[in-house]
Design a protein around this motif. Sequence first.
Motif, PDB file in Angstrom:
ATOM      1  N   TYR A   1     -24.965 -18.697 -24.902  1.00 32.64           N
ATOM      2  CA  TYR A   1     -25.742 -18.077 -23.278  1.00 32.64           C
ATOM      3  C   TYR A   1     -26.233 -17.299 -24.049  1.00 32.64           C
ATOM      4  CZ  TYR A   1     -27.117 -17.691 -18.949  1.00 32.64           C
ATOM      5  OH  TYR A   1     -27.436 -17.167 -17.400  1.00 32.64           O
ATOM      6  N   PHE A   2     -28.057 -17.367 -23.590  1.00 32.99           N
ATOM      7  CA  PHE A   2     -28.251 -16.504 -24.573  1.00 32.99           C
ATOM      8  C   PHE A   2     -29.626 -15.308 -23.541  1.00 32.99           C
ATOM      9  CE2 PHE A   2     -33.399 -14.896 -25.898  1.00 32.99           C
ATOM     10  CZ  PHE A   2     -32.855 -14.797 -26.967  1.00 32.99           C
ATOM     11  N   HIS A   3     -29.068 -14.000 -23.315  1.00 35.26           N
ATOM     12  CA  HIS A   3     -29.943 -13.235 -22.299  1.00 35.26           C
ATOM     13  C   HIS A   3     -29.821 -11.825 -23.092  1.00 35.26           C
ATOM     14  CE1 HIS A   3     -28.589 -10.181 -18.617  1.00 35.26           C
ATOM     15  NE2 HIS A   3     -29.168 -10.963 -18.286  1.00 35.26           N
TER      16      HIS A   3
ATOM     17  N   HIS B   1     -20.860 -16.030 -25.767  1.00 34.25           N
ATOM     18  CA  HIS B   1     -19.958 -17.396 -26.563  1.00 34.25           C
ATOM     19  C   HIS B   1     -18.467 -16.658 -26.025  1.00 34.25           C
ATOM     20  CE1 HIS B   1     -17.646 -15.743 -29.482  1.00 34.25           C
ATOM     21  NE2 HIS B   1     -18.955 -15.094 -29.183  1.00 34.25           N
ATOM     22  N   GLY B   2     -17.888 -17.902 -25.155  1.00 33.25           N
ATOM     23  CA  GLY B   2     -16.501 -17.568 -24.911  1.00 33.25           C
ATOM     24  C   GLY B   2     -16.377 -17.905 -23.899  1.00 33.25           C
ATOM     25  N   GLY B   3     -17.452 -17.400 -22.492  1.00 34.07           N
ATOM     26  CA  GLY B   3     -16.779 -16.796 -21.516  1.00 34.07           C
ATOM     27  C   GLY B   3     -16.586 -18.661 -20.486  1.00 34.07           C
TER      28      GLY B   3
ATOM     29  N   TYR C   1     -23.779 -17.465 -15.745  1.00 34.22           N
ATOM     30  CA  TYR C   1     -22.066 -16.993 -16.706  1.00 34.22           C
ATOM     31  C   TYR C   1     -21.472 -15.784 -16.460  1.00 34.22           C
ATOM     32  CZ  TYR C   1     -20.715 -16.374 -21.594  1.00 34.22           C
ATOM     33  OH  TYR C   1     -19.784 -17.229 -22.824  1.00 34.22           O
ATOM     34  N   GLU C   2     -20.450 -15.620 -16.693  1.00 36.63           N
ATOM     35  CA  GLU C   2     -18.932 -14.586 -16.632  1.00 36.63           C
ATOM     36  C   GLU C   2     -18.689 -14.135 -17.753  1.00 36.63           C
ATOM     37  OE1 GLU C   2     -15.316 -13.713 -14.505  1.00 36.63           O
ATOM     38  OE2 GLU C   2     -15.340 -15.417 -15.331  1.00 36.63           O
ATOM     39  N   HIS C   3     -18.824 -13.218 -17.977  1.00 36.60           N
ATOM     40  CA  HIS C   3     -18.630 -11.905 -19.603  1.00 36.60           C
ATOM     41  C   HIS C   3     -17.933 -10.792 -19.194  1.00 36.60           C
ATOM     42  CE1 HIS C   3     -18.947 -10.742 -23.150  1.00 36.60           C
ATOM     43  NE2 HIS C   3     -19.548  -9.722 -22.932  1.00 36.60           N
ATOM     44  N   GLU C   4     -17.106 -10.315 -19.667  1.00 35.72           N
ATOM     45  CA  GLU C   4     -16.379  -9.507 -19.414  1.00 35.72           C
ATOM     46  C   GLU C   4     -16.090  -9.395 -17.555  1.00 35.72           C
ATOM     47  OE1 GLU C   4     -16.974  -6.426 -21.493  1.00 35.72           O
ATOM     48  OE2 GLU C   4     -16.767  -8.059 -23.324  1.00 35.72           O
TER      49      GLU C   4
ATOM     50  N   TRP D   1     -21.050 -11.489 -13.730  1.00 38.42           N
ATOM     51  CA  TRP D   1     -22.222 -12.415 -13.773  1.00 38.42           C
ATOM     52  C   TRP D   1     -22.837 -12.761 -14.403  1.00 38.42           C
ATOM     53  CZ3 TRP D   1     -20.204 -17.103 -13.529  1.00 38.42           C
ATOM     54  CH2 TRP D   1     -18.667 -17.675 -12.961  1.00 38.42           C
ATOM     55  N   LEU D   2     -23.523 -12.597 -15.197  1.00 37.49           N
ATOM     56  CA  LEU D   2     -25.234 -13.201 -15.668  1.00 37.49           C
ATOM     57  C   LEU D   2     -26.281 -13.943 -15.887  1.00 37.49           C
ATOM     58  CD1 LEU D   2     -24.206 -12.482 -19.394  1.00 37.49           C
ATOM     59  CD2 LEU D   2     -24.590 -10.951 -18.044  1.00 37.49           C
ATOM     60  N   TYR D   3     -27.172 -13.952 -14.716  1.00 37.80           N
ATOM     61  CA  TYR D   3     -28.537 -14.623 -14.240  1.00 37.80           C
ATOM     62  C   TYR D   3     -29.592 -14.290 -14.896  1.00 37.80           C
ATOM     63  CZ  TYR D   3     -25.122 -14.799 -10.231  1.00 37.80           C
ATOM     64  OH  TYR D   3     -24.281 -14.566  -8.844  1.00 37.80           O
ATOM     65  N   GLY D   4     -30.134 -15.703 -15.343  1.00 36.57           N
ATOM     66  CA  GLY D   4     -31.149 -15.700 -15.824  1.00 36.57           C
ATOM     67  C   GLY D   4     -31.313 -16.070 -17.013  1.00 36.57           C
ATOM     68  N   GLY D   5     -30.592 -16.606 -18.091  1.00 31.77           N
ATOM     69  CA  GLY D   5     -30.509 -16.692 -19.258  1.00 31.77           C
ATOM     70  C   GLY D   5     -30.603 -18.193 -20.003  1.00 31.77           C
TER      71      GLY D   5
END
Length: 68
Positions: free
Chosen positions: A14-16, A22-24, A42-45, A48-52
């Motif tokens: 996931y590019f953001h 990766h791995g999320g 995308y969930e990382h640690e 949630w990340l949005y817009g990637g």
Amino acid sequence: MWTTVPEDYDGDYYFHNKQYYHGGKRETGDFEWEGRHYTDRYEHEGKWLYGGKWEHHERKHADRDKEK
């Protein structure tokens, strides 16, 4: 999280914000965040990340790269 994708990595990321994750966990659907709608997140640690952008990276092979 990477700043560049390793050449030997074969998989999705996931590019953001100029970072590669990766791995999320990726989810698709209809999500609203800060007044905007997104079709995936995308969930990382635990956040949630949005817009990637979800992309696939294929491992580079030395023999094939020499032919180019």
